[in-house]
Design a protein around this motif. Structure first.
Motif: not given
Length: 160
Positions: A91-99
């Motif tokens: 998924g993604q974090d709040r900064y739009g990075r893929t986790l």
């Protein structure tokens, strides 16, 4: 649609994976870029090599300052060593990075970073790397050889 993909993968033997695979560009000790996708490691947190123009420093066992943020970035580059990296997509974090959890072959990069003392287990979110962190503390590896601020605390204190 998911059922169709699952059925096709079973009946045709097609390996359909959401993993991100490729050559990695290391941006710091817990973030890489593969195929223009910025991937933030889950379960670990590394000191910052560049954050609002600053580099995180730590103290060694003799109280001398060292650039642990840059050292963490270098350690990750050494672990990857121009090899293909495979990351899960969590998924993604709040900064739009893929986790994701990232591997070179069977080597879990986050586990190795935490075990070497160049990242900490992000215990607030997961206990996945707690064993590796306990090992690093015991042998005084990396940051555990001296004093340091948790990367999360350091970032909060150094935001502009």
């Amino acid at each position: 649609m998911r059922l169709l993909i699952f059925f096709l993968s079973l009946t045709l033997g097609i390996n359909i994976s959401a993993d991100i695979i490729g050559e990695a560009e290391v941006t710091d000790g817990d973030t890489i870029i593969i195929n223009d996708i910025r991937i933030r490691f889950t379960g670990s947190d590394a000191p910052e090599s560049y954050f609002f123009g600053k580099t995180q420093t730590c103290l060694d066992g003799d109280g001398r300052e060292w650039e642990c943020g840059n050292a963490a970035t270098q350690k990750l580059k050494e672990l990857i060593n121009n090899q293909t990296v495979r990351c899960t997509d969590e998924g993604q974090d709040r900064y739009g990075r893929t986790l994701g959890i990232c591997y070179v072959g069977e080597m879990d990069l986050q586990a190795e970073m935490v075990k070497s003392g160049m990242a900490v287990a992000y215990l607030r979110y997961s206990d996945r790397y707690e064993k590796e962190q306990n090992y690093a503390k015991k042998v005084k590896a990396g940051m555990w050889a001296g004093e340091f601020k948790q990367p999360e605390v350091w970032r909060r204190e150094n935001r502009d």
